[in-house]
Design a protein around this motif. Structure first.
Motif, PDB file in Angstrom:
ATOM      1  N   THR A   1       0.849  -1.190   0.000  1.00 23.34           N
ATOM      2  CA  THR A   1       0.000   0.000   0.000  1.00 23.34           C
ATOM      3  C   THR A   1       0.884   1.238   0.000  1.00 23.34           C
ATOM      4  O   THR A   1       1.770   1.360   0.844  1.00 23.34           O
ATOM      5  N   SER A   2       0.638   2.137  -0.919  1.00 26.02           N
ATOM      6  CA  SER A   2       1.443   3.353  -0.983  1.00 26.02           C
ATOM      7  C   SER A   2       1.493   4.059   0.359  1.00 26.02           C
ATOM      8  O   SER A   2       0.528   4.060   1.106  1.00 26.02           O
TER       9      SER A   2
ATOM     10  N   THR B   1       1.604   7.418   2.810  1.00 20.77           N
ATOM     11  CA  THR B   1       0.728   8.588   2.798  1.00 20.77           C
ATOM     12  C   THR B   1       1.528   9.855   2.470  1.00 20.77           C
ATOM     13  O   THR B   1       2.739   9.899   2.692  1.00 20.77           O
TER      14      THR B   1
ATOM     15  N   ASN C   1      -0.467   9.551  -4.081  1.00 20.29           N
ATOM     16  CA  ASN C   1       0.100   9.980  -2.795  1.00 20.29           C
ATOM     17  C   ASN C   1       1.350  10.827  -2.988  1.00 20.29           C
ATOM     18  O   ASN C   1       1.554  11.821  -2.288  1.00 20.29           O
TER      19      ASN C   1
ATOM     20  N   ALA D   1      -2.068  -9.752   6.215  1.00 24.15           N
ATOM     21  CA  ALA D   1      -3.441  -9.459   6.631  1.00 24.15           C
ATOM     22  C   ALA D   1      -4.445 -10.386   5.967  1.00 24.15           C
ATOM     23  O   ALA D   1      -5.558 -10.558   6.448  1.00 24.15           O
TER      24      ALA D   1
ATOM     25  N   SER E   1      -8.982  -3.432   4.517  1.00 22.45           N
ATOM     26  CA  SER E   1      -7.979  -3.065   5.528  1.00 22.45           C
ATOM     27  C   SER E   1      -7.609  -1.593   5.406  1.00 22.45           C
ATOM     28  O   SER E   1      -7.461  -0.901   6.416  1.00 22.45           O
ATOM     29  N   ASN E   2      -7.447  -1.124   4.165  1.00 20.43           N
ATOM     30  CA  ASN E   2      -7.100   0.284   3.961  1.00 20.43           C
ATOM     31  C   ASN E   2      -8.186   1.188   4.542  1.00 20.43           C
ATOM     32  O   ASN E   2      -7.907   2.144   5.265  1.00 20.43           O
TER      33      ASN E   2
ATOM     34  N   ARG F   1      -8.422   1.138   8.339  1.00 18.53           N
ATOM     35  CA  ARG F   1      -7.383   1.969   8.952  1.00 18.53           C
ATOM     36  C   ARG F   1      -7.817   3.440   8.925  1.00 18.53           C
ATOM     37  O   ARG F   1      -7.656   4.174   9.903  1.00 18.53           O
TER      38      ARG F   1
ATOM     39  N   VAL G   1      -4.477   6.312   5.406  1.00 23.24           N
ATOM     40  CA  VAL G   1      -4.896   5.233   4.507  1.00 23.24           C
ATOM     41  C   VAL G   1      -3.800   4.843   3.527  1.00 23.24           C
ATOM     42  O   VAL G   1      -3.463   3.672   3.385  1.00 23.24           O
TER      43      VAL G   1
END
Ligand SMILES: Nc1ncnc2c1ncn2[C@@H]1O[C@H](COP(=O)(O)OP(=O)(O)O)[C@@H](O)[C@H]1O
Ligand SMILES: Nc1ncnc2c1ncn2[C@@H]1O[C@H](COP(=O)(O)OP(=O)(O)O)[C@@H](O)[C@H]1O
Ligand SMILES: [Mg+2]
Ligand SMILES: [Mg+2]
Ligand SMILES: [Mg+2]
Ligand SMILES: [Mg+2]
Lengths: 330, 194, 330, 194
Positions: C82-83, C85, C115, C201, D40-41, D44, D76
């Motif tokens: 995930t990128s 922030t 982002n 996850a 999940s993102n 959060r 996120v």
């Protein structure tokens, strides 16, 4: 078994050939062998005691990945999990001897010890000054008169680093051998496996663990360990290994060096999480860590697992561990 | 008892055959208490022995044993390379003085002990070589001598070689190196016509 | 799923904390973030354009492992796949700007692009000179108006190496951005998977492959590829990937750089065998390889697999690829 | 139509509840055509929104939307952080001029398009936001408007975001971001009492 290979019997020569082709500025192959020797410009110019190691393949980057300025002069690769033969070791010895002698760094397996001994006898017959040291850092096996002795595992790379630095600095053969023995005596390792390695010629994992099980004390050739347990959070694993290792050191003053070693199929992500837990606990215990390293250094094919090595280190050794080298794998 | 050059060559060839026919059996034995490669290691050696013998016909016993020794030393690696290699090399040297089989095998067994820093009772191939050497001296080598020697390793706790890491758990399994040595002496018995 | 972790939500902060603790001479953490920045003595002394990269975690040693003299000035780690922030990226930008501006190296995923764009807007509001380049070397996805465009994968590390070397040599921001774009346009990658990665996850592999199957063209986040096939000998795999990649280059003169990249759970042994096959075939095709590298550089958690990157490289780039750096992972 | 501060806060709280109740459903949708983390993102982000709202009671609509925007932007990451973040940030700015809900949601939808370099028909959350914005303008937002908008993404081929790598194979699955946006507007409908 799914592996990126060609014929099983070609694994080692093809691997060495790939390693040498991809790194021809650093190493070259000794013709007719699966041994590699330094190929950097400094090698010919600067005289030093030669440092040769080797052993069965499957532990990459050990040993060929540590050939270079400041570490090994040459490394000899045997078949998968099988000591190399004396004639190959002998060729490596001859290729690196500059008249100041050669130190052999051997891991404590009967095959390795015997093959290196025979190579030593061959070199002695040529009047090459030669000594050997035997690494036996794995404290998960008892050292008693009833066993071959403790196994040589991940700590080997720290021995190679310190000896390599000392040899580069001009230390003579006898002193190198003495230093090596001291380093070995101060180096302790325990490993855990989440999943056994698959030897290509065998085709299935060396042992089976349940979906939630790990094994403490495994070796780097699928040797079984001292107990199978449910997997714990990384913090608990770190605690268990630290406790086991630190009980070997009566003197906890001074500096320690720490190596967190991935067994081959365990991602760096997990290794760093484990390193965080190890370094936190050591800090809480007021153990001073002068050097630390994390990564796949002494692997066991595609084994999933990790090992922890702790060395009680002189200030000099810490300096030697930190010196830059030009190798593929350090 | 003596064995002439032709029969000794036949002995070695039969040994090669037996090992090649039982490679996976040897690997299996080694999987139980070692790293699973004794068959592969020996097979690599046997191929080298065959090659070497095909390349040059040995002129005498000493040369024959030396050829076997060098092939194994140069191609096997691991534990059995230096062990069999040293045994046959010492036999080659001895063959220059005597052709007595009992003496030669005893010298081979002594070579194993020297190279392996080991002795009988440690669950290694010496537990086959030494009893065989002794029965050759008293001229009563038989299949059951070899079998008993091999089987005696089953209940031993290994104190040398990779199996020793298992300590007590090494009990209950045949020693792989003793099995390959049993093939060697079974081959000998066949040549001797028994 | 068996992994050496503590709580799933702590994976990234603990990993970064472990990496920084184990390498405190090279990098430090930017407080309150999972970004790391150079901590070597040269960093403060020598002025240069800052080079910042980052992205989702799970690709270690990318990116934090490439922070150091001659490569990245800082790297920002997001959650797994995930990128990161914008505020974290913004902190990294501020930490490395020495008044000469900052170049952002972004992998082409919509999350990353957005982002980093937001971070850029934040930095621009502070009057920091800033540019970004987007790496999209994965040719297994068609580049058409109907897609997000090609993905950024293993070639990223070569871009970071060349840009890092150029920035160290004093190149200005505009020239760096132009050079980066040229390098990106000359870099092509295809990967294969033998086994998918397990996102912690999620708890199970992202996709399933049969015992004898591999998938061509997978991405580094378990993105599916262009075809599932029976596994072939390494030679055939090498041939297939070379064919696919080299068809992108009309001009085969001059030098090429080659990266053989392990996806995380594939041992070096297999990577070197594959490297041997790749380098043999390129040599047979009279393609001149001026630089080659083998190892786990841009991984995908515990994915089993490999990728091949080939870059048509200027002589200067080859030199820059070979320059020594002081990073954890190069 | 207008929504006062209290109701807007209720809207956001209901959105949080829905996302948290459906985290694994969102992950599953994203596993089919993405990387399996949309739930999940978003979860959060929702935790961050809850924290931020607990820390400081927003004084007006602009502050509320800004709080939501900053929480999502900062916690996120991935695609939805900048997307939802930009939408709510633009809504916050607009809320300084107007409190008209239709106008606000349209501004949010425009923010998505700008940030994502995308538009309707690309199988993204815009395919929910834009129809919702339009029906708010004509005052006929209903459950079925939201449902239809969401379902319309099923047969689309994705041309933006991670799902676009699948090209044709992205067809036949709901877009995960559209599902989370559907929760947002279902929450709105509940606050509006429908
Ligand atoms: N020190 C030793 N002395 C005598 N024999 C030994 C010794 N170490 C090992 N062996 C013999 O070698 C055999 C193992 O051979 P092998 O599996 O091929 O080698 P490795 O242990 O290197 O994998 C054992 O079964 C044992 O008979
Ligand atoms: N360029 C874009 N424009 C608009 N929406 C997008 C864009 N890219 C992705 N999205 C939305 O984001 C969702 C994916 O979110 P998520 O899975 O959390 O992020 P990531 O793709 O970073 O893993 C998609 O379902 C889609 O609705
Ligand atoms: Mg072996
Ligand atoms: Mg063995
Ligand atoms: Mg994601
Ligand atoms: Mg996703």
């Amino acid at each position: 078994m799914k592996k990126i290979i060609n014929k099983t019997e070609d694994i080692v020569p093809e691997m060495i050939s790939g390693l040498v082709k991809a790194n021809s500025d650093l190493v070259k192959q000794i013709e007719g062998t699966t041994a590699v020797v330094r190929n950097d410009s400094k090698f010919a110019e600067e005289k030093q005691v030669g440092v040769v190691s080797g052993g069965g393949s499957g532990h990459e980057p050990l040993h060929a990945g540590y050939v270079g300025d400041g570490m090994l002069s040459a490394a000899v690769a045997g078949e998968v999990f099988t000591s190399p033969t004396p004639d190959q070791i002998y060729e490596a010895i001859k290729a690196v001897d500059q008249g100041l002698g050669v130190l052999l760094i051997v891991k404590n397996y009967s095959g390795d010890v015997m093959n290196f001994d025979m190579a030593k006898e061959m070199a002695e017959a040529d009047d090459i000054k030669i000594k050997s040291i035997v690494v036996n850092d794995d404290i998960s096996v008892e050292n008693s008169e009833f066993t071959q002795g403790k196994r040589g595992v991940a700590g080997t790379v720290l021995v190679e680093k310190i000896i390599g630095a000392a040899a580069r600095s001009g230390m003579n053969l006898d002193d190198l051998a003495n230093l090596g023995q001291k380093v070995i005596d101060s180096t302790k390792t325990v490993g855990i496996a989440l999943h056994a390695a698959t030897v290509p010629a065998v085709g299935h994992p060396g042992f089976e663990l349940g979906d939630d099980e790990i094994e403490y004390g495994i070796g780097i050739h699928n040797e079984r360990g001292y107990s199978v347990e449910k997997i714990q959070p990384s913090k608990e694993l770190a605690h268990e290994l630290i406790k086991k290792i630190m009980s070997e050191f009566s003197d906890r003053t001074g500096h320690f060096a720490v190596l967190i070693n991935g067994m081959g199929a365990t991602p760096l992500m997990e290794q760093y999480i484990f390193a965080n837990d190890v370094l936190n606990e050591l800090a809480a215990d007021k153990i001073s860590v002068g050097f630390s390293k994390v990564g796949n250094q002494v692997t066991s094919l595609d084994m999933q697992g990790i090992s922890l090595t702790i060395m009680k280190a002189d200030d000099d050794w810490i300096k030697m561990l930190k010196e830059p080298v030009t190798t593929i794998g350090w | 008892m003596e064995l002439n050059l032709a029969d000794t060559k036949k002995w070695i060839e039969l040994f090669v055959e037996k090992v090649e026919a039982n490679t996976s059996e040897l690997n299996e034995l080694d999987t139980a208490i070692g790293d699973g490669d004794h068959g592969s290691n020996m097979a690599r050696g046997m191929a080298a022995v065959t090659d070497a013998l095909a390349k040059k016909e040995p002129a005498d016993l000493a040369e024959l044993y030396k050829t076997v020794a060098f092939a194994m030393i140069q191609k096997v690696g691991g534990a059995p390379g230096p062990l069999y290699g040293t045994a046959f090399l010492d036999m080659s040297k001895k063959a220059k003085e005597t052709t007595d089989l009992a003496e030669l095998v005893q010298v081979g067994s002594d070579g194993l002990k020297r190279r392996g820093q080991s002795d009988v009772g440690m669950k290694t191939m010496i537990d086959v070589w030494q009893p065989v050497a002794e029965s050759l001296k008293s001229n009563d080598l038989s299949k059951s001598v070899v079998e008993n020697a091999l089987n005696s390793t089953k209940d031993m706790v290994a104190t040398k070689g990779r199996a020793s890491y298992l300590e007590e758990k090494s009990k209950g399994h045949l020693d792989p190196g003793s099995q390959s040595s049993a093939y060697l002496f079974e081959a000998l018995l066949e040549v001797l016509g028994e």
